[in-house]
Design an enzyme around this catalytic site. Structure first.
Site, PDB file in Angstrom:
ATOM      1  N   PHE A 184     -29.135  17.604  27.643  1.00  0.00           N
ATOM      2  CA  PHE A 184     -29.412  16.843  26.927  1.00  0.00           C
ATOM      3  C   PHE A 184     -29.891  18.129  25.879  1.00  0.00           C
ATOM      4  O   PHE A 184     -30.331  18.593  25.446  1.00  0.00           O
ATOM      5  CB  PHE A 184     -30.244  16.602  27.714  1.00  0.00           C
ATOM      6  CG  PHE A 184     -31.361  15.588  27.420  1.00  0.00           C
ATOM      7  CD1 PHE A 184     -31.584  14.330  27.056  1.00  0.00           C
ATOM      8  CD2 PHE A 184     -32.765  16.237  26.171  1.00  0.00           C
ATOM      9  CE1 PHE A 184     -31.968  13.478  26.573  1.00  0.00           C
ATOM     10  CE2 PHE A 184     -33.686  15.357  26.017  1.00  0.00           C
ATOM     11  CZ  PHE A 184     -33.177  14.367  26.310  1.00  0.00           C
ATOM     12  N   THR A 187     -33.925  19.462  21.667  1.00  0.00           N
ATOM     13  CA  THR A 187     -34.455  20.612  20.757  1.00  0.00           C
ATOM     14  C   THR A 187     -33.850  21.192  20.008  1.00  0.00           C
ATOM     15  O   THR A 187     -32.800  21.803  20.065  1.00  0.00           O
ATOM     16  CB  THR A 187     -34.847  21.070  21.628  1.00  0.00           C
ATOM     17  OG1 THR A 187     -36.254  20.821  22.857  1.00  0.00           O
ATOM     18  CG2 THR A 187     -36.019  22.850  21.486  1.00  0.00           C
ATOM     19  N   PRO A 189     -34.698  24.405  16.540  1.00  0.00           N
ATOM     20  CA  PRO A 189     -35.152  25.776  16.096  1.00  0.00           C
ATOM     21  C   PRO A 189     -36.560  24.814  15.231  1.00  0.00           C
ATOM     22  O   PRO A 189     -37.895  25.611  15.417  1.00  0.00           O
ATOM     23  CB  PRO A 189     -34.697  26.013  15.472  1.00  0.00           C
ATOM     24  CG  PRO A 189     -33.146  25.905  15.704  1.00  0.00           C
ATOM     25  CD  PRO A 189     -32.420  24.888  15.562  1.00  0.00           C
ATOM     26  N   SER A 193     -41.843  20.054  20.169  1.00  0.00           N
ATOM     27  CA  SER A 193     -42.596  19.213  20.297  1.00  0.00           C
ATOM     28  C   SER A 193     -42.313  17.614  20.100  1.00  0.00           C
ATOM     29  O   SER A 193     -42.692  16.459  20.084  1.00  0.00           O
ATOM     30  CB  SER A 193     -44.089  19.228  21.153  1.00  0.00           C
ATOM     31  OG  SER A 193     -44.160  20.260  22.303  1.00  0.00           O
ATOM     32  N   SER A 221     -30.308  23.482  28.803  1.00  0.00           N
ATOM     33  CA  SER A 221     -30.250  23.734  29.577  1.00  0.00           C
ATOM     34  C   SER A 221     -28.987  23.176  29.806  1.00  0.00           C
ATOM     35  O   SER A 221     -28.458  22.215  29.815  1.00  0.00           O
ATOM     36  CB  SER A 221     -31.252  22.778  31.030  1.00  0.00           C
ATOM     37  OG  SER A 221     -32.632  23.149  30.724  1.00  0.00           O
ATOM     38  N   GLU A 431     -39.337  19.306  29.255  1.00  0.00           N
ATOM     39  CA  GLU A 431     -39.823  17.821  29.442  1.00  0.00           C
ATOM     40  C   GLU A 431     -41.287  17.906  29.267  1.00  0.00           C
ATOM     41  O   GLU A 431     -41.421  16.928  29.623  1.00  0.00           O
ATOM     42  CB  GLU A 431     -38.652  17.504  31.229  1.00  0.00           C
ATOM     43  CG  GLU A 431     -38.155  17.486  31.342  1.00  0.00           C
ATOM     44  CD  GLU A 431     -37.794  16.587  32.328  1.00  0.00           C
ATOM     45  OE1 GLU A 431     -38.688  16.138  32.729  1.00  0.00           O
ATOM     46  OE2 GLU A 431     -36.885  16.109  33.162  1.00  0.00           O
ATOM     47  N   GLN A 525     -58.364  16.196  19.672  1.00  0.00           N
ATOM     48  CA  GLN A 525     -57.697  16.118  20.804  1.00  0.00           C
ATOM     49  C   GLN A 525     -58.791  16.868  21.766  1.00  0.00           C
ATOM     50  O   GLN A 525     -58.498  17.118  22.715  1.00  0.00           O
ATOM     51  CB  GLN A 525     -56.246  17.371  20.112  1.00  0.00           C
ATOM     52  CG  GLN A 525     -56.028  17.182  19.020  1.00  0.00           C
ATOM     53  CD  GLN A 525     -54.380  18.053  18.732  1.00  0.00           C
ATOM     54  OE1 GLN A 525     -54.500  18.819  19.285  1.00  0.00           O
ATOM     55  NE2 GLN A 525     -53.816  17.943  18.320  1.00  0.00           N
TER      56      GLN A 525
HETATM   57  S1  MYA Z   1     -35.948  18.822  26.864  1.00  0.00           S
HETATM   58  C1  MYA Z   1     -36.494  17.884  25.758  1.00  0.00           C
HETATM   59  C2  MYA Z   1     -37.856  17.914  25.883  1.00  0.00           C
HETATM   60  N1  MYA Z   1     -39.254  17.306  24.513  1.00  0.00           N
HETATM   61  C3  MYA Z   1     -39.854  16.798  24.739  1.00  0.00           C
HETATM   62  O1  MYA Z   1     -39.973  16.149  26.198  1.00  0.00           O
HETATM   63  C4  MYA Z   1     -40.461  16.352  23.399  1.00  0.00           C
HETATM   64  C5  MYA Z   1     -41.820  16.241  23.488  1.00  0.00           C
HETATM   65  N2  MYA Z   1     -41.965  14.731  22.222  1.00  0.00           N
HETATM   66  C6  MYA Z   1     -42.389  13.356  22.516  1.00  0.00           C
HETATM   67  O2  MYA Z   1     -42.476  13.235  23.628  1.00  0.00           O
HETATM   68  C7  MYA Z   1     -42.645  12.749  21.076  1.00  0.00           C
HETATM   69  O3  MYA Z   1     -42.576  13.306  20.363  1.00  0.00           O
HETATM   70  C8  MYA Z   1     -44.457  12.456  21.295  1.00  0.00           C
HETATM   71  C9  MYA Z   1     -44.322  11.547  20.213  1.00  0.00           C
HETATM   72  C10 MYA Z   1     -44.239  11.901  22.623  1.00  0.00           C
HETATM   73  C11 MYA Z   1     -44.688  13.527  20.967  1.00  0.00           C
HETATM   74  N3  MYA Z   1     -42.379   6.662  25.782  1.00  0.00           N
HETATM   75  O4  MYA Z   1     -45.559   7.977  16.691  1.00  0.00           O
HETATM   76  P1  MYA Z   1     -45.024   8.468  18.239  1.00  0.00           P
HETATM   77  C12 MYA Z   1     -42.741   5.773  20.685  1.00  0.00           C
HETATM   78  C13 MYA Z   1     -41.809   5.501  24.451  1.00  0.00           C
HETATM   79  O5  MYA Z   1     -46.781   8.867  18.826  1.00  0.00           O
HETATM   80  P2  MYA Z   1     -43.807  11.114  17.630  1.00  0.00           P
HETATM   81  C14 MYA Z   1     -36.441  19.298  27.946  1.00  0.00           C
HETATM   82  O6  MYA Z   1     -37.288  19.888  27.978  1.00  0.00           O
HETATM   83  C15 MYA Z   1     -43.973   5.504  20.497  1.00  0.00           C
HETATM   84  O7  MYA Z   1     -44.511   4.741  21.751  1.00  0.00           O
HETATM   85  N4  MYA Z   1     -41.858   5.183  23.672  1.00  0.00           N
HETATM   86  O8  MYA Z   1     -44.232   9.526  18.231  1.00  0.00           O
HETATM   87  C16 MYA Z   1     -35.537  20.025  28.952  1.00  0.00           C
HETATM   88  C17 MYA Z   1     -43.319   4.832  19.008  1.00  0.00           C
HETATM   89  O9  MYA Z   1     -43.334   2.730  19.753  1.00  0.00           O
HETATM   90  P3  MYA Z   1     -43.958   2.051  18.288  1.00  0.00           P
HETATM   91  C18 MYA Z   1     -42.366   6.174  23.568  1.00  0.00           C
HETATM   92  O10 MYA Z   1     -45.852  11.407  17.170  1.00  0.00           O
HETATM   93  C19 MYA Z   1     -35.622  20.838  30.774  1.00  0.00           C
HETATM   94  C20 MYA Z   1     -42.705   5.950  19.159  1.00  0.00           C
HETATM   95  O11 MYA Z   1     -41.864   6.416  20.012  1.00  0.00           O
HETATM   96  C21 MYA Z   1     -42.815   7.380  23.985  1.00  0.00           C
HETATM   97  O12 MYA Z   1     -43.185  11.669  16.805  1.00  0.00           O
HETATM   98  C22 MYA Z   1     -35.061  20.792  31.734  1.00  0.00           C
HETATM   99  C23 MYA Z   1     -42.774   6.665  17.281  1.00  0.00           C
HETATM  100  O13 MYA Z   1     -44.261   6.729  19.006  1.00  0.00           O
HETATM  101  C24 MYA Z   1     -42.668   7.463  25.391  1.00  0.00           C
HETATM  102  N5  MYA Z   1     -43.134   9.360  26.387  1.00  0.00           N
HETATM  103  O14 MYA Z   1     -44.770  12.326  18.778  1.00  0.00           O
HETATM  104  C25 MYA Z   1     -35.563  19.965  32.472  1.00  0.00           C
HETATM  105  N6  MYA Z   1     -43.218   8.429  23.195  1.00  0.00           N
HETATM  106  O15 MYA Z   1     -43.504   2.410  16.271  1.00  0.00           O
HETATM  107  C26 MYA Z   1     -34.642  19.681  34.194  1.00  0.00           C
HETATM  108  C27 MYA Z   1     -43.064   8.047  22.074  1.00  0.00           C
HETATM  109  O16 MYA Z   1     -43.162   1.054  18.645  1.00  0.00           O
HETATM  110  C28 MYA Z   1     -35.474  19.095  34.739  1.00  0.00           C
HETATM  111  N7  MYA Z   1     -42.718   6.900  21.691  1.00  0.00           N
HETATM  112  O17 MYA Z   1     -45.021   2.316  18.304  1.00  0.00           O
HETATM  113  C29 MYA Z   1     -35.664  19.913  36.135  1.00  0.00           C
HETATM  114  C30 MYA Z   1     -36.641  19.341  36.427  1.00  0.00           C
HETATM  115  C31 MYA Z   1     -36.510  19.613  38.340  1.00  0.00           C
HETATM  116  C32 MYA Z   1     -35.145  19.366  39.623  1.00  0.00           C
HETATM  117  C33 MYA Z   1     -34.445  17.759  39.597  1.00  0.00           C
HETATM  118  C34 MYA Z   1     -34.372  17.755  40.403  1.00  0.00           C
HETATM  119  C35 MYA Z   1     -33.594  16.435  40.005  1.00  0.00           C
END
Ligand code: MYA
Length: 616
Positions: A184, A187, A189, A193, A221, A431, A525
């Protein structure tokens, strides 16, 4: 007070924007002017209105028929054997890789295509079954869990959620069987977040057949082993007024397209067996039909993939906690100090019961989330974020306590707990970093509550006084009646009352904050984080009570152990939640100016400004 709150809120719009950027403000304005707010059944969303919507949380949802149970036990049997006899987490950690043959064998248990329907060669599990599988993997080897999760929870999840039939047929069979791996790529540089600010760009070729992709991604990953990448990139999108604006789109990119390369494996603190690299895209020709979802809708595609896959982390963390508890029990029941077994000391008992409570709460939340997803519930973004945050922190604390209870032995590599602690550290970061997830939880919930308050205010302004009476009546009935007290097992009534009280207090706090700060809430915050903390504790209490009620009902009340866990958990969590909510009021806010000032001093000085104690 109530009417002035409504008047103030009617002049305000709320956005869950975290960085203060006015994203999609115009669209939100139009929406709130014309439409009543969307009704949600999500418990957590409604919590922000001070309401206890029980639909998704009572009775405790478990969706496993006999056939699914049997299928699960077969898969688990094979997987456990593989994890105990074939996979070696110590070697994986030491060699910083997992041998290809090991991954190949793991694939034979369906572990890489858990949720993929059988018609595409997947195992055809549902989310509950996959949670159980991920729990078992997390108990043995978190590094392997990350390979598995990065592949299917996010790597190719976009194809499952947004892919058309052709894309599914073309890609899923190889991915589900582990013949090919996925990653996936979000991310970059300069964009962690703040996921919306990515710079990779894909431009349509003049003949309209390809997108030409350029850019680079970091900390990917499976980046070095993947054959297929879900890539997010800016694309020029024509707007309604004819202007062109860059918006994120999602693509399925094959390594074989050419121009896709990766850097060397990163040297990490933990999850060393998993492969993490930079990935570069240089003039990659992506066939136009490889776009996932709609053009310009890639940010939402990314967010929904993350939401949908987020239960993997709590599942794996639950398993890791179980492992830590098991090891600790073995140690404290055999080790003697000061003439007594460790298990007999009060302090040891306190630490162990804290570990047990944290595990119980996490397990309750993750299986509730998975079951709700299985019954087709779509509004679980807050629940998934809460699960991610609380599980990664609980697992960290549980592992740390396990090491503490092992004393010096816990610090030794041979014990194995230090590896788990190192592996767990990243779960609070990737994540969606927990700090950002807290703001997401708080601001998304408050936006929802704010919209409802605005709507009521508008109705009142247009002469519909019943709207105001309705809101007041809802609140009054909540403060006197007990929604939870009426659904939990009779022996848990007093615990349920604590939850009911916390919910009412939560709703009042949110309303007070919205009234006071209006749109500036996005800059508060300190308060938003505390509101999110309280939401996490309240949702945890609800999951615990619901699960325990189910157990008590099915055992004719004969499960004293779980009842005690639930009782103690609710006592502690309700106190924590109330404390967090209290901290948002004026009395403790004086701390905030000190916090800001201290941090500013250090940053301005670029080092610690205080005089050294021996220099005074
Ligand atoms: S992958 C990389 C992970 N990266 C992230 O998770 C990035 C974090 N950032 C964010 O989530 C967003 O940028 C934030 C929004 C939340 C900061 N669901 O103006 P906005 C909509 C649905 O608030 P921003 C990795 O790490 C929002 O309602 N909609 O946006 C791999 C709005 O919609 P509208 C959402 O200020 C690791 C629009 O988007 C959501 O830019 C490997 C704009 O929103 C949401 N969540 O910041 C993992 N958020 O315009 C391996 C926003 O209609 C896994 N919106 O009102 C390991 C597992 C373990 C084992 C498992 C075994 C299976």
């Amino acid at each position: 007070m109530r009417s002035s709150a409504l008047r103030l809120l009617s002049q305000t719009r709320y956005s869950p924007i975290i960085n203060g950027r006015a994203v999609s403000t115009a669209a939100k304005k139009t929406k709130t002017k014309t439409e009543p707010p969307k009704k949600e059944d999500s418990f957590c969303m409604n919590l922000f209105r001070g309401e206890a919507n029980l639909k998704q949380v009572f009775p405790y949802p478990v969706n496993l028929n006999d056939e699914r149970r049997e299928m699960l036990s077969m898969i688990l049997g094979g997987t456990e054997k593989f994890l105990e006899e074939v996979n070696d987490p110590v070697k994986n950690d030491e060699n910083a890789t997992i041998p290809k043959e090991v991954l190949k064998q793991f694939a034979e248990y369906g572990a890489f295509g858990a949720l993929v329907p059988e018609e595409y060669e997947g195992a055809g599990l549902n989310n509950t079954q996959m949670t159980r599988l991920a729990e078992v993997v997390g108990r043995h080897d978190l590094g392997l869990g990350v390979v598995m999760g990065a592949h299917q929870s996010i790597g190719y999840k976009g194809i499952l959620l947004y892919g058309n039939e052709e894309q599914k047929k073309k890609y899923l069979p190889d991915l589900a069987t582990g013949r090919k791996f996925a990653a996936f790529c979000l991310t970059e540089p300069s964009s962690g977040s703040d996921a919306n600010s990515i710079r990779s760009r894909a431009v349509l070729s003049p003949d309209g057949k390809y997108y030409i992709l350029n850019g680079s991604k970091i900390w990917i990953s499976n980046g070095g082993i993947a054959d297929l990448f879900t890539v997010f990139a800016q694309t020029p999108v024509e707007q309604a007024d004819g202007s062109v604006k860059d918006k994120v789109s999602a693509f399925v990119v094959e390594r074989g397209f050419g121009g896709v390369t990766n850097g060397p494996p990163e040297k990490k603190m933990g999850i060393k067996g998993s492969n993490t690299t930079e990935v570069y895209f240089e003039n990659v020709k992506i066939p136009a039909e490889n776009m996932l979802g709609e053009k310009g809708e890639g940010f939402k595609v990314a967010m929904n993939i993350l939401n949908n896959g987020r239960f993997g982390i709590p599942a794996a963390c639950t398993g890791a906690m179980k492992h830590c508890i098991q090891k600790t029990v073995e140690h404290i029941t055999t080790r003697t100090q000061f003439g007594r077994k460790l298990e007999e000391f009060g302090d040891v008992q306190e630490k162990l019961s804290d570990m047990v409570l944290r595990h119980y709460a996490t397990e309750s939340i993750v299986y509730m989330l998975a079951a709700n997803m299985d019954r087709g519930i779509q509004d679980y973004q807050l629940e998934a974020a809460i699960g991610k945050v609380m599980s990664s922190e609980n697992a960290w604390i549980v592992c740390d306590n396990a090491i503490q209870l092992h004393g010096g032995m816990g610090f030794m590599k041979e014990c194995g707990l230090e590896r788990v602690l190192r592996d767990l550290r990243i779960f609070r970061i990737f994540e969606g970093a927990n700090d950002v997830m807290r703001l997401f939880i708080g601001l998304t919930g408050m936006q929802y509550a704010g919209k409802h308050l605005q709507h009521t205010a508008k109705q009142v302004a247009s002469g519909n006084v019943f709207a105001l009476f309705g809101a007041v009546a809802r609140r009054t009935s909540r403060s006197t009646g007990g929604d939870f007290a009426s659904v939990v097992h009779p022996s848990l009534k007093s615990s349920a009352t604590l939850v009911d009280d916390a919910i009412v207090r939560f709703g009042k706090t949110v309303e007070a904050l919205l009234t006071k700060h209006r749109k500036n809430i996005i800059e508060r915050q300190f308060e938003v984080t505390r509101v999110a903390n309280a939401a996490i504790d309240i949702y945890s209490m609800v999951a615990v009570l619901s699960r325990c009620t189910r157990t008590l009902n099915s055992t004719d009340g004969d499960s004293n152990h779980e009842k005690q866990i639930a009782e103690l958990f609710v006592r502690q969590a309700s106190r924590r939640a109330v404390k967090q909510l209290k901290e948002t009021d004026g009395a403790t806010l004086s701390n905030l100016s000190l916090i800001t000032s201290i941090a500013k001093d250090v940053c301005k000085n670029q080092a610690l400004p205080q005089v050294h104690p021996i220099d005074v």
